[in-house]
Every structure is written in C-alpha cells, then in structure tokens.
Design a protein around this motif. Structure first.
Motif, PDB file in Angstrom:
ATOM      1  N   GLU A 106      -6.565   0.025  -1.080  1.00 51.86           N
ATOM      2  CA  GLU A 106      -5.107  -0.021  -1.043  1.00 51.86           C
ATOM      3  C   GLU A 106      -4.549  -0.015  -2.460  1.00 51.86           C
ATOM      4  O   GLU A 106      -5.004  -0.754  -3.324  1.00 51.86           O
ATOM      5  N   PRO A 108      -1.475  -0.656  -5.219  1.00 55.00           N
ATOM      6  CA  PRO A 108      -0.327  -1.567  -5.339  1.00 55.00           C
ATOM      7  C   PRO A 108       0.981  -0.814  -5.116  1.00 55.00           C
ATOM      8  O   PRO A 108       1.031   0.419  -5.189  1.00 55.00           O
ATOM      9  N   ALA A 109       2.035  -1.557  -4.847  1.00 50.81           N
ATOM     10  CA  ALA A 109       3.349  -0.942  -4.635  1.00 50.81           C
ATOM     11  C   ALA A 109       3.771  -0.173  -5.883  1.00 50.81           C
ATOM     12  O   ALA A 109       3.468  -0.564  -7.012  1.00 50.81           O
ATOM     13  N   SER A 110       4.469   0.947  -5.662  1.00 51.35           N
ATOM     14  CA  SER A 110       4.894   1.808  -6.764  1.00 51.35           C
ATOM     15  C   SER A 110       6.411   1.877  -6.819  1.00 51.35           C
ATOM     16  O   SER A 110       7.089   1.879  -5.791  1.00 51.35           O
ATOM     17  N   THR A 111       6.938   1.943  -8.038  1.00 49.77           N
ATOM     18  CA  THR A 111       8.385   2.114  -8.234  1.00 49.77           C
ATOM     19  C   THR A 111       8.681   3.562  -8.631  1.00 49.77           C
ATOM     20  O   THR A 111       9.499   3.820  -9.507  1.00 49.77           O
ATOM     21  N   THR A 114      12.520   8.180  -6.137  1.00 49.60           N
ATOM     22  CA  THR A 114      12.719   8.472  -4.723  1.00 49.60           C
ATOM     23  C   THR A 114      13.822   9.514  -4.558  1.00 49.60           C
ATOM     24  O   THR A 114      14.459   9.934  -5.532  1.00 49.60           O
ATOM     25  N   ASP A 251      -0.474   5.490  -0.413  1.00 50.49           N
ATOM     26  CA  ASP A 251      -0.530   4.028  -0.357  1.00 50.49           C
ATOM     27  C   ASP A 251      -1.957   3.509  -0.420  1.00 50.49           C
ATOM     28  O   ASP A 251      -2.179   2.325  -0.690  1.00 50.49           O
ATOM     29  N   GLU A 252      -2.924   4.399  -0.150  1.00 53.86           N
ATOM     30  CA  GLU A 252      -4.316   3.984  -0.127  1.00 53.86           C
ATOM     31  C   GLU A 252      -5.198   5.180  -0.447  1.00 53.86           C
ATOM     32  O   GLU A 252      -4.741   6.327  -0.485  1.00 53.86           O
TER      33      GLU A 252
END
Length: 269
Positions: A106, A108-111, A114, A251-252
């Motif tokens: 997995e 990590p969250a990404s910024t 968008t 995401d993974e």
C-alpha cells in the motif's frame, strides 16, 4: 550489470542473486533471503536479454532471477525452484512460498494535483528513438492541445512493458488533440534503448532525480533498495494550459491503470 553490497547474514559465504529492477519474482526471492537473514549480494542485470551474457554463461539462461550458492556449488534459475531450494537449504522448517499471488504494497496518501488544479510544469530531457533534448510539458500540451502524462516504474520491468504495450495497442493520441508522453527515472540512453526495443511510438521524459515525481507527489521508495526510488504508477490528462482534466494515481502495488476510464477521458475531452 551493477553490484549491491551483501546483506548481513549468519557469517557463511554470501550467495549471489542476479536480479532485475522491478521484477516481482526477483523481489520474492529477495524477500525470502531478507526474512531469513541469509547473507547475499545482488547483481542487477540489464533489461535487454541480449546484454545478459554473464548470466547466460553461468546459468544457461538469460532470464532472472538466478541464484549462485558458493557454499553448495549450486547455480539455479527460476524463482519457484530457487525458493524451494532456499527453504530446504536455509529454511527453518517453513513451507515453500506460494508464487501464485504477489504481495500487495500500500502506498501512502498522495497530495497529487487533482481535476481542475494546475499541473506542475517542468523541463527535462525528452527522448525519442532518434534523439533526445530538453523539452517542457507546457510546450507539448500547448502544441497538441493537451497531454497525457504517464508516470511508470523502472524500464524493462514486466509491468512497464505490459502497460506500454496496452497503451500503444489502444492507439492513445492517434486521433485526439492530446500527445501521450511517459516519464521515468531512467537515463536518456536507457530510455532510447527501451523505446527501440519495445517499438514504442511515444516519447519519454528522463527524470533520474525523481524531481518531477516529487512535484506531483508520486515518488515510491523501493523496498530493499536503500536510496533507490521510482514514480508510482500515475496518469494525468492536462489541457493546453496544464489544467488537470483527469488524474489517476495508484494506491497500491501492483495496481493496473484503469485503461477504459483513461480512454473515456481522452475521448470525452
């Protein structure tokens, strides 16, 4: 071919593992060796089979992984056979790992940018089969009316080759006002070999320092390779002014790009 220092182990003579960056079956062997504290050194091979003469001479094959055990005199190709050998020779009674599934990692969250946000512009060497030279994303997008920027893993890995084959097979960029361009960490000369070997119809940006990937927040540090990183899989569709029209970031790992969704975004722009 490059060497990597031997991993720490129990003091026996280290094994040698011939492997390829981004090869999931090589990583399975690496994971087993690390989990069982078996001392080994990695030798990374070239992506092109034609440049793996040393492996062919030692093991009679140009495929990797290949394991050499100086403690027993064994030289062995094929991940399933290697894992069975390791379990019997260096294991502690555990079973042979199942190769039918791959471990999911997995991210990590990404910024990342968008839809509706500006995509970071950048200038990097842009590589084709004939040449390379500095170019900016904005120059490509403004000339074509838009650009599809594809972040992808290291050249020559199975995933990279499969994804580009799928993208080319779908003919993205042929009939739309958008140019398809990839970006990865490989040097320009390696990008050029990759383009030629895969007959790739798209240019590739070279981003060895991962600076562009960092600007888009899609850097992925590779497990078991300290200081080595690549972009996580990601796709950004931008208009002529670099406004994001579509964005997908994995995401993974492994995760396949949503080809139909991306194709729909290109078609509907």
């Amino acid at each position: 071919m490059t060497d990597q220092p031997a991993a720490e182990g129990d003091g026996s003579e280290p094994l040698t593992l011939y492997r390829l960056h981004g090869c999931p079956f090589c990583e399975r062997v690496v994971g087993w060796l690390d989990d069982h504290d078996v001392s080994y050194r990695s030798r990374f091979v070239a992506g092109e089979h034609s440049r793996r003469n040393e492996v062919a001479r030692l093991a009679g094959t140009r495929s990797v992984p290949v394991l050499i055990d100086p403690n027993t005199g064994v030289t062995m190709p094929e991940s399933a056979a290697i894992l069975e050998y390791l379990a019997k020779t260096y294991g502690d009674g555990d079973s042979v790992p199942d190769l039918t599934t791959l471990e999911v990692v997995e991210f990590p969250a990404s910024t990342h940018p968008t839809v509706g946000e500006p995509a970071p512009d950048f200038t990097r060497p842009l590589v084709t089969a004939e040449s390379w030279g500095d170019a900016s994303l904005s120059s490509i997008a403004s000339a074509a009316g838009g650009a599809l920027l594809v972040f992808y893993p290291l050249n020559w890995g199975g995933k990279s080759m499969y994804w580009w084959k799928e993208i080319a097979g779908r003919g993205w960029g042929d009939d739309a006002d958008v140019d398809v361009v990839g970006i990865g960490v490989s040097q320009p000369f390696d990008h050029q070999r990759f383009i030629e070997a895969r007959d790739l119809p798209y240019p590739l940006f070279s981003d060895p320092s991962n600076g562009v990937a960092a600007a888009y927040d899609v850097v992925h540090d590779l497990d078991g390779m300290a200081g080595v990183a690549e972009p996580r899989p990601a796709v950004f569709l931008v208009d002529a002014d670099l406004t994001v029209e579509y964005a997908w970031v994995a995401d993974e790992w492994p995760e396949t790009p949503p080809y139909d969704d991306i194709e729909g975004a290109i078609r509907d722009r």
